[in-house]
Design an enzyme around this catalytic site. Structure first.
Site, PDB file in Angstrom:
ATOM      1  N   ASP A 221       0.832  -1.197   0.000  1.00  0.00           N
ATOM      2  CA  ASP A 221       0.000   0.000   0.000  1.00  0.00           C
ATOM      3  C   ASP A 221       0.869   1.251   0.000  1.00  0.00           C
ATOM      4  O   ASP A 221       1.845   1.327   0.759  1.00  0.00           O
ATOM      5  CB  ASP A 221      -0.878  -0.031   1.260  1.00  0.00           C
ATOM      6  CG  ASP A 221      -1.926   1.064   1.256  1.00  0.00           C
ATOM      7  OD1 ASP A 221      -2.753   1.076   0.339  1.00  0.00           O
ATOM      8  OD2 ASP A 221      -1.913   1.914   2.170  1.00  0.00           O
ATOM      9  N   GLU A 277       1.804  -0.556  -5.043  1.00  0.00           N
ATOM     10  CA  GLU A 277       0.854   0.505  -5.367  1.00  0.00           C
ATOM     11  C   GLU A 277       1.649   1.800  -5.265  1.00  0.00           C
ATOM     12  O   GLU A 277       2.006   2.226  -4.166  1.00  0.00           O
ATOM     13  CB  GLU A 277      -0.310   0.533  -4.376  1.00  0.00           C
ATOM     14  CG  GLU A 277      -1.378   1.522  -4.823  1.00  0.00           C
ATOM     15  CD  GLU A 277      -1.989   2.369  -3.715  1.00  0.00           C
ATOM     16  OE1 GLU A 277      -3.046   2.953  -3.961  1.00  0.00           O
ATOM     17  OE2 GLU A 277      -1.413   2.481  -2.622  1.00  0.00           O
TER      18      GLU A 277
HETATM   19  C1  NOJ Z   1      -4.343   3.019  -0.991  1.00  0.00           C
HETATM   20  C2  NOJ Z   1      -5.499   2.117  -0.798  1.00  0.00           C
HETATM   21  O1  NOJ Z   1      -5.765   1.430  -1.991  1.00  0.00           O
HETATM   22  C3  NOJ Z   1      -6.648   2.987  -0.359  1.00  0.00           C
HETATM   23  O2  NOJ Z   1      -7.867   2.303  -0.378  1.00  0.00           O
HETATM   24  C4  NOJ Z   1      -6.327   3.543   1.002  1.00  0.00           C
HETATM   25  O3  NOJ Z   1      -7.344   4.436   1.388  1.00  0.00           O
HETATM   26  C5  NOJ Z   1      -4.991   4.288   0.991  1.00  0.00           C
HETATM   27  N1  NOJ Z   1      -3.966   3.575   0.276  1.00  0.00           N
HETATM   28  C6  NOJ Z   1      -4.501   4.521   2.393  1.00  0.00           C
HETATM   29  O4  NOJ Z   1      -4.034   3.337   2.973  1.00  0.00           O
END
Ligand code: NOJ
Length: 555
Positions: A221, A277
């Site tokens: 993440d 991500e």
């Molecule tokens: C990316 C995640 O995909 C999202 O859903 C989340 O709100 C943020 N990171 C914070 O962790």
């Protein structure tokens, strides 16, 4: 639901160490996938029951959004214990059974790790509040004195992603107004201090904990955050995700973290994998995450954001292939996920209208959902034919549009709250998916789903679509079976072929051709080509109409 047909899918080799270079990975947003215990929230039991459906769909792996103990302020991206299971989702024993079941069916499991922040309910944050300024407990997070008289102003001008400032002031154990802590997302998501060796060691323990339980990899993440510029300087006029140096995105030192993580993943047999991500706008900076001693793959958000216009699609594909070739990493192709409006609804809009990826950017624009579905079918054949891996977000295979009109009182996304109820946020793509029947809860479970499902979900149940040979579900199933059988697909080279303006055509080695008509006049098929699969009907004289893709065997 009808038992899945035996489609004689070739079985994945569990020892194949390069599976991730070509994998189709299905994203399970666990609280909205399937509810096994009737409380209206999806869970591990529900997911276990549906593994035959996923195996039959033909996906190679399943990525599960965070399933750890959490107050669910940000849907589980606020983790209070990284090495346990949220009771609403099940138990550790359920998780272990799921991993075993998935492996038995030839599917791998990817979990989500959230290293930038914990939940404020994490034991560490409680300790930090109690221990006071200057303590080792506070040093696990980013606490700073305020600016201005009495320290009443936040330490710098950083903004939180969900709206508002990125700092919150705490009350010290003696009752006085005290330091401020950093939270780049919600107030309940304090940022960790990645300069602190204890933080690093603890995450390495988390990785091993789950790797030892047999999981095949992690999605990381906000992989481009973690490290903040020394001194925490103001961000000034810089905007999020714009090119150029930034005090809290994409700092060079973050790569050391991933080199350490890679070394750990490589000690396992077969090696475990990572997908980042990372919303990093500059291609060369993005590719740095994919160097041979760092992460394996990353979500391709450049492509997700490309407009449905032939030049934009082609440029994004070309850019993607070029940037990945530099580091030898396979690209990924993503149409939707739990953070963006569902692509059927995005593609239903005029590609020149300049909409973004959020529901809020689309509201008030004209939508043609039939057109959106036609384009989504073509887009699926495009991504499954491109080199590398692909992601399917739950419901993509059902052609689900965004639920654009959830009643405001059910909205749960922190964006809604933190924007002062001006931005609806991401709940419209997170509605529990429809499995069967003609009324809510559409086979999702026995209880009332945590977000209400609209009546029109009846047209999108897996049960109904399975019976229709021309449905998008059956298109996905055919495409994924053919993809697994055809050695030209997945990882490997791509050669562009001549195509008229408004169309794309490429060949894969050997003997495979994709033709996508985005907006051109109906296209004749190349001479001697044999159609393997088409996303929609051809014209009466066998030409490819606009918003249609075909897979061809070229001899
Ligand atoms: C990316 C995640 O995909 C999202 O859903 C989340 O709100 C943020 N990171 C914070 O962790």
């Amino acid at each position: 639901m009808a038992a899945p047909a035996d489609r004689n899918l070739p079985v994945n080799d569990p020892d194949d160490a390069s599976w991730w270079r070509s994998a189709v990975i299905y994203q399970v947003y666990i609280r909205s996938f399937a509810d096994g215990n009737g409380d209206g929230v999806g869970d591990i039991a529900g997911l276990r029951d549906r593994l035959p459906y996923l195996a039959d769909l033909g996906v190679d792996a399943v990525w599960i959004n965070p399933w750890y103990p959490s107050p669910l302020v940000d849907a589980g991206y606020d983790v209070s214990d990284y090495r346990a299971i949220e009771p609403r989702f099940g138990t550790l024993a359920d998780a272990e059974a799921l991993i075993a079941d998935a492996h038995e069916r030839g599917m791998r499991i990817i979990l989500d790790v959230v290293p930038n922040h914990t939940s404020s309910a994490h034991v560490w944050f409680g300790e930090a509040l109690r221990a006071g300024p200057g303590s080792p407990e506070r040093d696990r997070y980013v606490f700073r004195p305020g600016r201005g008289p009495g320290g009443d102003e936040p330490p710098n001008d950083w903004k939180a992603m969900f709206g508002g400032g990125a700092w919150t002031r705490v009350t010290e154990p003696d009752g006085t107004p005290g330091e401020w802590y950093l939270h780049l997302f919600d107030v309940e998501q304090p940022d960790l201090n990645w300069e602190n060796p204890e933080v690093r060691a603890d995450f390495e323990q988390t990785l091993r904990f789950w790797f030892d339980r047999g999981i095949d990899g992690f999605r990381i993440d906000v992989a481009n955050s973690l490290i903040k510029e020394t001194g925490l300087p103001d961000v000034g006029t810089r905007r999020n995700h714009e090119p150029g140096p930034h005090p809290h995105w994409d700092r060079d030192e973050v790569h050391d973290v991933y080199r350490d993580w890679r070394r750990i993943a490589d000690t396992y047999d077969p090696p475990r994998v990572f997908v980042a991500e990372a919303w990093v706008p500059e291609a060369d900076r993005f590719a740095r995450y994919l160097r041979a001693d760092e992460l394996h793959t990353a979500f391709n958000f450049d492509f997700l954001q490309a407009a449905w216009l032939a030049p934009a699609l082609r440029e994004s594909v070309t850019r993607t292939l070029r940037e990945h070739a530099v580091v030898g990493a396979p690209p990924t192709w993503v149409l939707s996920n739990h953070d963006v409006a569902r692509h059927v609804s995005r593609l239903a809009r005029d590609p020149d209208a300049g909409i973004g990826t959020s529901l809020d950017s689309m509201l008030g624009t004209v939508a043609d959902l039939e057109l959106g579905l036609r384009r989504a079918r073509a887009a699926a054949l495009l991504i499954f034919a491109l080199p590398g891996g692909a992601y399917v977000y739950q419901g993509d295979e059902l052609g689900l549009p965004e639920v654009e009109d959830l009643p405001p009182d059910v909205l749960d996304d922190p964006t809604w709250r933190r924007s002062g109820h001006t931005e609806r946020g991401r709940d419209g793509c997170r509605v529990p998916i429809p499995w069967s029947g003609d009324a809510p809860p559409f086979g999702f479970g026995e209880g009332e789903p945590w977000l209400p499902q609209p009546e029109w979900f009846a047209e999108h149940t897996a049960e109904a679509l399975a019976k229709d040979p021309d449905s998008i579900l059956n298109l996905y199933r055919s495409a994924l079976r053919l993809r697994r059988e055809n050695p030209a697909l997945g990882d490997g080279p791509l050669t562009w072929l001549d195509a008229p303006e408004g169309a794309l055509a490429f060949a894969r080695d050997r003997g495979f051709v994709l033709v996508l008509n985005v907006s051109a006049e109906p296209l004749p098929l190349p001479a001697g080509a044999e159609i393997i699969l088409a996303s929609g009907p051809l014209t009466e004289d066998a030409r490819v109409p606009a918003d249609t893709a075909v897979w061809l065997a070229a001899h």
